[in-house]
Design an enzyme around this catalytic site. Structure first.
Site, mmCIF file in Angstrom:
data_model
loop_
_atom_site.group_PDB
_atom_site.id
_atom_site.type_symbol
_atom_site.label_atom_id
_atom_site.label_comp_id
_atom_site.label_asym_id
_atom_site.label_seq_id
_atom_site.Cartn_x
_atom_site.Cartn_y
_atom_site.Cartn_z
ATOM 1 C CG ASP A 173 -1.807 -1.200 1.308
ATOM 2 O OD1 ASP A 173 -1.668 -2.106 0.468
ATOM 3 O OD2 ASP A 173 -2.642 -1.244 2.221
ATOM 4 C CD GLU A 410 -0.165 -6.145 9.074
ATOM 5 O OE1 GLU A 410 -0.377 -5.750 10.250
ATOM 6 O OE2 GLU A 410 -0.703 -5.636 8.087
HETATM 7 C C1 2M8 Z 1 -2.935 -4.250 3.928
HETATM 8 O O1 2M8 Z 1 -3.838 -3.490 3.140
HETATM 9 C C2 2M8 Z 1 -5.146 -3.085 3.593
HETATM 10 C C3 2M8 Z 1 -5.880 -2.556 2.388
HETATM 11 O O2 2M8 Z 1 -5.993 -3.567 1.443
HETATM 12 C C4 2M8 Z 1 -5.099 -2.035 4.680
HETATM 13 O O3 2M8 Z 1 -4.014 -1.545 5.021
HETATM 14 O O4 2M8 Z 1 -6.162 -1.709 5.208
HETATM 15 C C5 2M8 Z 1 -1.817 -4.715 3.004
HETATM 16 O O5 2M8 Z 1 -0.737 -5.186 3.717
HETATM 17 C C6 2M8 Z 1 -2.324 -5.757 2.027
HETATM 18 O O6 2M8 Z 1 -1.305 -6.299 1.267
HETATM 19 C C7 2M8 Z 1 -3.068 -6.867 2.769
HETATM 20 O O7 2M8 Z 1 -3.637 -7.714 1.827
HETATM 21 C C8 2M8 Z 1 -4.108 -6.342 3.720
HETATM 22 C C9 2M8 Z 1 -4.704 -7.416 4.591
HETATM 23 O O8 2M8 Z 1 -3.686 -8.176 5.168
HETATM 24 O O9 2M8 Z 1 -3.559 -5.336 4.564
#
Ligand code: 2M8
Length: 725
Positions: A173, A410
Site C-alpha cells: 500500500d 504482520e
Molecule cells: C494491507 O492493506 C489493507 C488494504 O488492502 C489495509 O491496510 O487496510 C496490506 O498489507 C495488504 O497487502 C493486505 O492484503 C491487507 C490485509 O492483510 O492489509
C-alpha cells in the site's frame, strides 16, 4: 515433518484456526476483519499441506464474489463483522457497478492474482489428487475470467503489462514507489468525502501505518471510481494513478504458468495462459528493466516514465522467471548487497522491503522498510528458480526464525527482528507451514531407478578402472589431478550458487581428461604429498570429485540416496588399495575414527591405508566436503596455498546458513545433524558451541551463546539429501 518445528507449526495452525470465520480466513484477528484477496491465496497455500478442504473453500468463497467482468475484489466483506474497518460497503457503493454481484458485499478494486498459484499448490499437495479434479474444473474458468479481465481492461495498449489503479491493488500500500504519483494528486478537502480511519488502534502504532496524506488520496481514488460507477473506461480517462507494477505483473506472469499446468491436468488447452505468460514476461524484461539501477521499476502511465524508486518489488520478476540470466545476475548483486541485507551480513534480516541505504527507509513503517514474509517467500522461490540457492536458503532461515523468535506478526524489523503490525497474522502462519514442509520435503526416487542404482553398486564400483593411462610421471599426478579438478570447477561448478552442471560436465573434454588422470591413481603413492596443507587439499578435492564422478557414473537424478551406501560403494583405486568417500572422510581426514552408526573404526588393524591418516582432525573439513546435498558445503576447489582461508570461509558460510538457527527467546539453538554425527571432531558440546561462536557474524546471537552456554538447549535439524543440481 521434523519434530523440531512441530510445536511452531502447531502454533501456526492455531492462528489459522482462530482466524477462520467458517468459510474463509481473515488476515488478522481485529485489524482486518474480512476476507482479503491475496491473503486468501497465501492462506490456501499453507492449508494445502494439512486441510485441503478448507484450502479449497477459502478460494471458492473468494471467487463467489467475483464480478461479472472477471474482476476479483480486494475485499469480500463479512456482513457479521461490519463496522470495524474502513472503507466498508457503505463507502464503496459497489451497487453502482453493472458488474458487482448482488448477493455479496465487496470493494471495487482488485489485488495481485496469486490464486492460480495457490490452486496449483492445493492440487500438488493433495494426498489424493484425483479428488481435486472437480475443484480444478470448477475454478479454472473463473481464473481464466480473472486473467482475461486484467488483460482486457487493464492493458489498453495490449502490451502484456496490466496496470493497477489504486495503491491498495498493489498489496504494498504505502510503498515509496507510489509517493510521486500519489502526491501528484491535488486534494481539495472541500470536495473530498468525509471519512474516519479505522486502521489506527488495534495495538498498532500509528507511525507504522500509512499517513493521513496517503489516506486522503486512497479515499479520493475510491470516490473517483464510484463516481465512474466502476466503469473501467471512465476510470481510465480520469484516474491519475495508473501504474504498471513489476510485482503485480510478475505474479500475474507466474500465475499464468500455474494456470497452463492446471489446464493440462484437466484436459484443457494451455495455449492461452502460455501465450499470456510469454507476452508478459517479455514485456517485463523490456519495459520495466532499469538498466542503470540494475533492478525492475514500476512504469507510471501518466508520465510514461519508470518511477526510479527501487524496492523489493523490483526483484519479483525472478519469481516469474521473467528476468534474463544477465538481468538476474545484476539483480542478485543488488539484492545481495547491504541495501537489502547481504548474505552473512549478520546485523539484519533478509530482505527488507525497501533499500536500507535510502534516507526515507523507515524500519518501522509498514511497506516502507520492514521484512514481509509473503514477499520473501516469493523471492526465495525466485532465487531458487535461478539457482541462487545459498541466498534462497538464507532467506528461508530468516523466514523460519522470524516467526519462531518474534511471533507470527504482520511484518518484522529488518535489523532486530521485532514483530510489528498485527500479531497472529494469517499469511505469516500459512507460509511458515509451507516453508517448514519445503525444508523437509524429500524426493523419493522412482522404483526402477533405485533398482538400477542398487545393482550398479551392490558390490562396490571402482570408478577408475579404465585402461587408458595418463602420460605423466606418478609423482606429478597429484598436481595434475588438482589442476584438472580446478579446470572443471572453473567451467562447470558455480561456486557462488553452490551448484554443479552435471549434464554439461559429463560430456565435457575436461571430465574425460580427469577420468584418464584418475586411472593413473593406480600407480600413485600418497607419500608424494608433502605438507599437511597439500595433503588436506588433495584429499578434500579428491573426495569432492569422486562424489561428482559417482553421481555422473551412476546417473543419479535427485538424491545420492538413490544409490544405497553411495559413500561406501563408489571407489578409486589408489596404489594397491581402494578408497571410497567414507574411507577418505572417516579414515584419512577424520583420523580413522568410528563413523556414526558403526561399531568399528574405518581402517582396521593392519590396514595399509592407516599410513595416510591425517591428524589432528580439523573440524572445518565438514563444511568443505561436498556430499551432493543441500545441507552440505557448496562445492569449491581447495588450493593448498589458501586452504586455511578457504576452510574458514566454508565454515562461516555454513554457520550462518539455515543450518544454524539461534533462538535466544526460546533459550535454544537448532543446528544441523552434522554436529551430532561428528560431535567428537568438534570436541563435544562445548567445542561445538565454541566453533559456532567463532564463525557467527550476528553479534546478538554470539552474546546469547556466550552468556547462556551452560543452559541453552541444543536441538538437531534433519539433513537434506537432495542433489545440489
Ligand atoms: C494491507 O492493506 C489493507 C488494504 O488492502 C489495509 O491496510 O487496510 C496490506 O498489507 C495488504 O497487502 C493486505 O492484503 C491487507 C490485509 O492483510 O492489509
Amino acid at each position: 515433518m521434523s519434530r523440531i518445528f512441530a510445536d511452531y507449526v502447531e502454533k501456526a495452525k492455531i492462528i489459522l484456526k482462530n482466524n477462520w470465520t467458517g468459510a474463509s480466513t481473515k488476515p488478522a484477528p481485529s485489524l482486518y476483519p474480512h476476507q482479503w484477496n491475496w491473503d486468501s491465496g497465501f492462506v490456501a497455500i499453507g492449508k494445502s499441506h494439512y486441510n485441503t478442504s478448507q484450502a479449497i473453500l477459502e478460494i471458492e468463497r473468494l471467487f463467489e464474489a467475483q464480478w461479472a467482468n472477471g474482476m476479483l475484489p480486494q475485499i469480500v466483506f463479512d456482513p457479521k463483522a461490519l463496522g470495524h474497518y474502513f472503507p466498508e460497503p457503505d463507502f464503496w457503493e459497489m451497487e453502482r457497478s453493472l458488474h458487482a454481484p448482488v448477493d455479496k458485499l465487496t470493494s471495487g478494486i482488485t489485488m495481485p492474482p496469486v490464486h492460480a498459484i495457490a490452486v496449483e499448490e492445493i492440487y500438488q499437495n493433495a494426498r489424493q489428487q484425483r479428488r481435486i479434479l472437480p475443484f480444478l474444473k470448477r475454478i479454472y474458468p473463473k481464473l481464466i475470467a480473472l486473467h482475461s479481465y486484467l488483460y482486457e481492461e487493464r492493458d489498453p495498449e495490449k502490451e502484456g503489462l496490466v496496470y493497477i489503479r489504486h495503491p491498495w491493488e498493489s498489496g504494498i500500500d504505502n510503498s515509496p514507489t507510489w509517493d510521486i504519483p500519489l502526491m501528484r494528486i491535488k486534494i481539495d478537502k472541500a470536495t473530498l468525502p468525509d471519512y474516519t480511519r479505522k486502521d489506527l488502534g488495534h495495538g498498532v502504532d500509528s507511525s507504522m501505518r500509512p499517513s493521513d496524506e496517503d489516506y486522503d488520496r486512497y479515499i479520493y481514488l475510491v470516490d473517483l471510481f464510484r463516481r465512474c460507477d466502476y466503469d473501467e473506461a471512465c476510470i481510465r480517462e480520469s484516474c491519475e494513478f495508473l501504474i504498471q507494477d513489476p510485482l503485480f505483473n510478475s505474479i500475474l506472469c507466474r500465475a499464468n504458468e500455474s494456470l497452463a499446468r492446471i489446464a493440462e491436468v484437466i484436459g484443457e488447452s494451455p495455449d492461452l495462459p502460455q501465450s499470456w505468460s510469454k507476452k508478459t514476461s517479455a514485456a517485463i524484461r523490456k519495459k520495466l528493466w532499469h538498466g542503470e539501477h540494475g533492478i525492475f521499476d514500476a512504469c507510471d502511465l501518466i508520465t510514461g516514465e519508470l518511477i526510479e524508486i527501487d524496492t523489493a518489488a523490483g526483484f519479483l520478476p525472478l519469481f516469474a522467471g521473467a528476468a534474463t540470466r544477465e538481468q538476474a545476475q545484476i539483480i542478485y548483486e543488488r539484492l545481495n548487497s547491504a541495501s537489502f541485507c547481504g548474505l552473512h551480513q549478520g546485523n539484519c534480516f533478509t530482505i527488507p522491503n525497501y533499500d536500507t541505504q535510502k534516507e526515507d527507509f523507515d524500519r518501522l513503517n509498514y511497506w516502507r522498510g520492514p521484512v514481509w514474509i509473503n514477499i520473501n517467500w516469493m523471492l526465495a522461490n525466485g532465487l531458487k528458480r535461478y539457482g541462487y540457492t545459498l541466498k534462497a536458503d538464507s532467506m528461508r532461515k530468516d523466514l523460519l526464525q522470524l516467526p519462531i523468535r518474534f511471533g507470527f506478526h504482520e511484518y518484522f524489523d529488518s535489523f532486530d527482528g521485532t514483530g510489528y503490525g498485527s500479531d497472529n497474522f494469517s499469511w505469516t502462519a500459512a507460509l511458515f507451514i509451507d516453508l517448514v514442509e519445503e525444508f523437509y520435503e524429500s524426493e523419493e526416487p522412482g522404483f526402477e531407478l533405485k533398482k538400477l542404482a542398487k545393482s550398479l553398486v551392490s558390490r562396490g564400483q571402482v570408478l577408475n578402472s579404465g585402461q587408458k593411462k595418463p602420460e605423466i610421471q606418478p609423482e606429478s599426478l597429484a598436481a595434475e589431478l588438482m589442476k584438472s579438478i580446478r579446470s572443471m570447477k572453473d567451467s562447470y561448478y558455480d561456486t557462488q550458487r553452490g551448484l554443479v552442471d552435471y549434464e554439461r560436465l559429463r560430456q565435457s573434454p575436461e571430465f574425460q581428461h580427469y577420468r584418464i588422470l584418475t586411472n593413473g591413481l593406480k600407480e600413485f603413492n600418497p607419500s608424494h604429498l608433502k605438507s599437511r596443507k597439500e595433503k588436506l587439499a588433495f584429499w578434500i578435492n579428491l573426495y569432492n570429485t569422486i562424489v561428482v564422478d559417482g553421481i555422473i557414473t551412476l546417473k543419479i537424478k535427485n538424491s545420492v540416496k538413490e544409490a544405497p551406501e553411495f559413500f561406501k560403494k563408489i571407489k578409486y583405486q589408489i596404489g594397491d588399495t581402494l578408497f571410497s568417500p567414507d574411507d577418505i572422510e572417516h579414515g584419512i581426514l577424520r583420523g580413522n575414527v568410528r563413523p556414526y552408526f558403526r561399531l568399528i573404526r574405518q581402517f582396521g588393524p593392519g590396514d595399509t591405508r592407516r599410513a595416510w591418516i591425517l591428524k589432528p582432525v580439523d573440524p572445518r573439513i565438514h563444511f568443505a566436503l561436498v556430499c551432493g546435498s543441500r545441507s552440505c558445503a557448496p562445492i569449491d576447489y581447495y588450493d593448498s596455498e589458501r586452504i586455511d582461508l578457504q576452510l574458514d570461509k566454508a565454515a562461516k558460510s555454513f554457520i550462518n546458513s539455515s543450518e544454524v538457527l539461534i533462538l535466544p527467546e526460546e533459550g535454544k539453538i537448532l543446528i544441523s545433524d552434522i554436529f551430532r554425527w561428528y560431535e567428537k571432531d568438534f570436541g563435544g558440546r562445548g567445542g561445538i558451541l565454541d566453533f559456532i561462536f567463532n564463525f557467527l557474524v550476528d553479534d546478538k546471537a554470539k552474546e546469547f551463546i556466550r552468556k547462556e552456554r551452560q543452559k541453552l538447549k541444543i536441538e538437531y535439524l534433519h539433513y537434506d539429501w537432495n542433489l545440489n543440481r
